[in-house]
Write a protein that holds these residues in place. Structure first.
Motif, PDB file in Angstrom:
ATOM      1  N   MET A   5     -10.084   1.425  10.414  1.00  0.00           N
ATOM      2  CA  MET A   5      -9.309   0.907   9.277  1.00  0.00           C
ATOM      3  C   MET A   5     -10.200   0.891   8.036  1.00  0.00           C
ATOM      4  O   MET A   5     -11.409   0.679   8.120  1.00  0.00           O
ATOM      5  CB  MET A   5      -8.808  -0.503   9.573  1.00  0.00           C
ATOM      6  N   ALA A   6      -9.591   1.127   6.868  1.00  0.00           N
ATOM      7  CA  ALA A   6     -10.342   1.044   5.617  1.00  0.00           C
ATOM      8  C   ALA A   6     -10.991  -0.330   5.486  1.00  0.00           C
ATOM      9  O   ALA A   6     -10.472  -1.326   5.977  1.00  0.00           O
ATOM     10  CB  ALA A   6      -9.402   1.288   4.439  1.00  0.00           C
ATOM     11  N   GLU A   7     -12.120  -0.373   4.816  1.00  0.00           N
ATOM     12  CA  GLU A   7     -12.791  -1.661   4.644  1.00  0.00           C
ATOM     13  C   GLU A   7     -12.137  -2.498   3.546  1.00  0.00           C
ATOM     14  O   GLU A   7     -12.313  -3.721   3.495  1.00  0.00           O
ATOM     15  CB  GLU A   7     -14.266  -1.451   4.323  1.00  0.00           C
ATOM     16  N   LEU A  12       1.326   7.411   5.729  1.00  0.00           N
ATOM     17  CA  LEU A  12       0.376   6.874   4.759  1.00  0.00           C
ATOM     18  C   LEU A  12      -0.590   5.914   5.425  1.00  0.00           C
ATOM     19  O   LEU A  12      -1.810   5.944   5.173  1.00  0.00           O
ATOM     20  CB  LEU A  12       1.136   6.169   3.632  1.00  0.00           C
ATOM     21  N   MET A  13      -0.100   5.068   6.309  1.00  0.00           N
ATOM     22  CA  MET A  13      -0.966   4.117   7.000  1.00  0.00           C
ATOM     23  C   MET A  13      -1.973   4.815   7.907  1.00  0.00           C
ATOM     24  O   MET A  13      -3.085   4.319   8.103  1.00  0.00           O
ATOM     25  CB  MET A  13      -0.115   3.139   7.806  1.00  0.00           C
ATOM     26  N   ALA A  14      -1.622   5.970   8.442  1.00  0.00           N
ATOM     27  CA  ALA A  14      -2.582   6.723   9.258  1.00  0.00           C
ATOM     28  C   ALA A  14      -3.786   7.124   8.414  1.00  0.00           C
ATOM     29  O   ALA A  14      -4.934   7.110   8.888  1.00  0.00           O
ATOM     30  CB  ALA A  14      -1.906   7.949   9.861  1.00  0.00           C
ATOM     31  N   LYS A  15      -3.552   7.476   7.149  1.00  0.00           N
ATOM     32  CA  LYS A  15      -4.660   7.835   6.256  1.00  0.00           C
ATOM     33  C   LYS A  15      -5.481   6.602   5.894  1.00  0.00           C
ATOM     34  O   LYS A  15      -6.708   6.685   5.754  1.00  0.00           O
ATOM     35  CB  LYS A  15      -4.108   8.505   5.004  1.00  0.00           C
ATOM     36  N   VAL A  16      -4.806   5.467   5.722  1.00  0.00           N
ATOM     37  CA  VAL A  16      -5.520   4.220   5.436  1.00  0.00           C
ATOM     38  C   VAL A  16      -6.438   3.863   6.607  1.00  0.00           C
ATOM     39  O   VAL A  16      -7.601   3.478   6.419  1.00  0.00           O
ATOM     40  CB  VAL A  16      -4.522   3.084   5.155  1.00  0.00           C
ATOM     41  N   ARG A  17      -5.941   4.002   7.814  1.00  0.00           N
ATOM     42  CA  ARG A  17      -6.741   3.650   9.001  1.00  0.00           C
ATOM     43  C   ARG A  17      -7.918   4.603   9.203  1.00  0.00           C
ATOM     44  O   ARG A  17      -8.962   4.204   9.719  1.00  0.00           O
ATOM     45  CB  ARG A  17      -5.855   3.649  10.248  1.00  0.00           C
ATOM     46  N   LEU A  19       1.537  -7.017   3.036  1.00  0.00           N
ATOM     47  CA  LEU A  19       0.135  -7.348   3.308  1.00  0.00           C
ATOM     48  C   LEU A  19      -0.146  -7.404   4.809  1.00  0.00           C
ATOM     49  O   LEU A  19      -1.256  -7.071   5.247  1.00  0.00           O
ATOM     50  CB  LEU A  19      -0.217  -8.684   2.650  1.00  0.00           C
ATOM     51  N   ALA A  20       0.855  -7.798   5.603  1.00  0.00           N
ATOM     52  CA  ALA A  20       0.663  -7.855   7.052  1.00  0.00           C
ATOM     53  C   ALA A  20       0.356  -6.486   7.643  1.00  0.00           C
ATOM     54  O   ALA A  20      -0.286  -6.389   8.699  1.00  0.00           O
ATOM     55  CB  ALA A  20       1.904  -8.449   7.711  1.00  0.00           C
ATOM     56  N   GLU A  21       0.796  -5.435   6.965  1.00  0.00           N
ATOM     57  CA  GLU A  21       0.536  -4.077   7.451  1.00  0.00           C
ATOM     58  C   GLU A  21      -0.947  -3.750   7.474  1.00  0.00           C
ATOM     59  O   GLU A  21      -1.389  -2.880   8.232  1.00  0.00           O
ATOM     60  CB  GLU A  21       1.262  -3.065   6.566  1.00  0.00           C
ATOM     61  N   PHE A  22      -1.726  -4.432   6.658  1.00  0.00           N
ATOM     62  CA  PHE A  22      -3.150  -4.135   6.554  1.00  0.00           C
ATOM     63  C   PHE A  22      -4.013  -5.041   7.424  1.00  0.00           C
ATOM     64  O   PHE A  22      -5.245  -4.938   7.417  1.00  0.00           O
ATOM     65  CB  PHE A  22      -3.599  -4.223   5.090  1.00  0.00           C
ATOM     66  N   GLY A  23      -3.379  -5.922   8.194  1.00  0.00           N
ATOM     67  CA  GLY A  23      -4.109  -6.776   9.119  1.00  0.00           C
ATOM     68  C   GLY A  23      -5.148  -7.626   8.414  1.00  0.00           C
ATOM     69  O   GLY A  23      -4.856  -8.306   7.417  1.00  0.00           O
TER      70      GLY A  23
END
Length: 383
Positions: free
Chosen positions: A1-3, A83-88, A113-117
């Protein structure tokens, strides 16, 4: 996941499209030099498109956007997981830009925001003074087919703002003030991520590249501010309507509605008029502006927002005073004259008129045969 994730959430009409085009061109240096990924979305299919992530957020938030139908939201549903796959997959910072996020309510903010854990999320809000953004919003509505005059548009804004803070935060259809009420916008997102993670970037309007330099500072990439071709850095991505053009289209939109034209037919006609008639003119008239009766209201709204901004604890990049409306209205504004509206109407008519329809019809074939000079048969005797 992105920092870390940075959300650029608008406001609309604050220069977001310009910034998204700049980010699309500088995404390479942004990733290599600053470790910030600006993920591809539109450019994967349309290389010349202006990059943004709004359609992906439609796939997640669906009906939170009142202007997005259930069918349209469903059609975009696959884009958010992509898009979230690229973020991770990115180890550094990811920058997402979607101006429509400025209009969502607190519950939708929490859902996003919950999507980003547990990944920290920061928010960047770009903003511009209300006597620029609100008239620009009105002319955009007219360009999209609405028939409200400037006076009618600002009367509706006043009625909605008078509904109060709680109604604006809770009622879906009051999204304009969720997006354009800077005080409430800052308060909503600061409550979700903390005021120390919210930055407000002031767009002074000119020069255009000053907005980009301020934005680059706000996202932690000041070294990328000059890594851009000058023609892109100073480009204006939107060509707004002038005062006389907007008045013309208000009248046209009302007539089209009365005549029962479909949305598709009306849009096609307006775009032809704009492309081939109005936008091609050398002298196009002055910019749209707040109508005189509403100027005191707009100044009061701006002061309310500035007071909330000052007490919010968020960082401002730029000068808050640049958000105060001009005392006498925008520089260069003059109310449209009847001659200017007439000139715009003439250009519109010429744009959609097929000249061939008005050429004289050719004479009938029998008539052409009758007047054609007779020729002698080479074998016939001379008279």
């Amino acid at each position: 996941m992105a920092e870390k994730v940075i959300l650029h959430i608008g406001q609309q009409k604050s220069g977001t499209t310009y910034l998204q085009e700049v980010l699309g061109h500088v995404s390479g240096p942004l990733a290599d030099d600053a470790g910030i990924l600006f993920p591809d979305s539109i450019r994967e299919i349309l290389p010349d498109a202006i990059e943004n992530h709004e359609k992906a957020t439609r796939g997640l938030l669906g009906g939170e956007y009142p202007w997005v139908s259930a069918a349209d939201a469903a059609a975009e549903r696959r884009k958010w997981p992509r898009l979230m796959a690229k973020v991770r997959a990115w180890p550094g910072t990811v920058l997402l830009s979607a101006e429509a996020l400025s209009a969502i309510r607190s519950a939708a903010v929490s859902r996003l925001l919950a999507e980003f854990g547990d990944t920290p999320v920061e928010v960047v809000i770009t903003t511009r003074r209300l006597d620029r953004t609100l008239p620009s919003l009105w002319q955009q509505h007219v360009r999209n087919g609405r028939g409200a005059t400037a006076e009618e548009f600002f009367a509706v804004l006043a009625e909605q703002r008078e509904r109060g803070r709680q109604a604006i935060e809770e009622e879906l259809d009051l999204h304009l003030w969720r997006a354009f009420g800077l005080g409430g916008l800052v308060r909503r997102w600061a409550a979700a991520v903390g005021p120390d993670r919210v930055r407000v970037v002031v767009n002074p309007g000119s020069p255009p590249d000053l907005l980009w330099h301020r934005f680059a500072e706000a996202v932690g990439a000041p070294g990328c501010a000059d890594r851009l071709p000058s023609d892109v850095r100073t480009r204006r991505t939107h060509s707004g309507l002038t005062s006389d053009e907007t008045e013309l289209l208000v009248a046209l939109n009302r007539l089209l509605d009365q005549a029962g034209w479909s949305t598709f037919e009306s849009r096609a006609l307006r775009e032809e008029i704009l492309r081939d008639g109005l936008l091609a003119r050398g002298e196009r008239g002055g910019p749209v502006a707040v109508p005189e009766p509403a100027r005191e209201l707009v100044r009061g709204w701006a002061e309310e927002d500035l007071a909330e901004l000052a007490s919010s604890g968020v960082r401002v990049v730029g000068r808050p005073g640049e958000l105060r409306p001009a005392p006498e209205g925008p520089d260069g504004h003059r109310p449209a004259t009847s001659q200017q509206v007439a000139d715009a109407a003439a250009a519109a008519i010429m744009a959609v008129t097929a000249r061939a329809r008005y050429r004289p019809a050719p004479p009938p074939k029998s008539w052409r045969t009758w007047i054609r000079p007779r020729t002698r048969d080479s074998g016939a005797p001379s008279p």
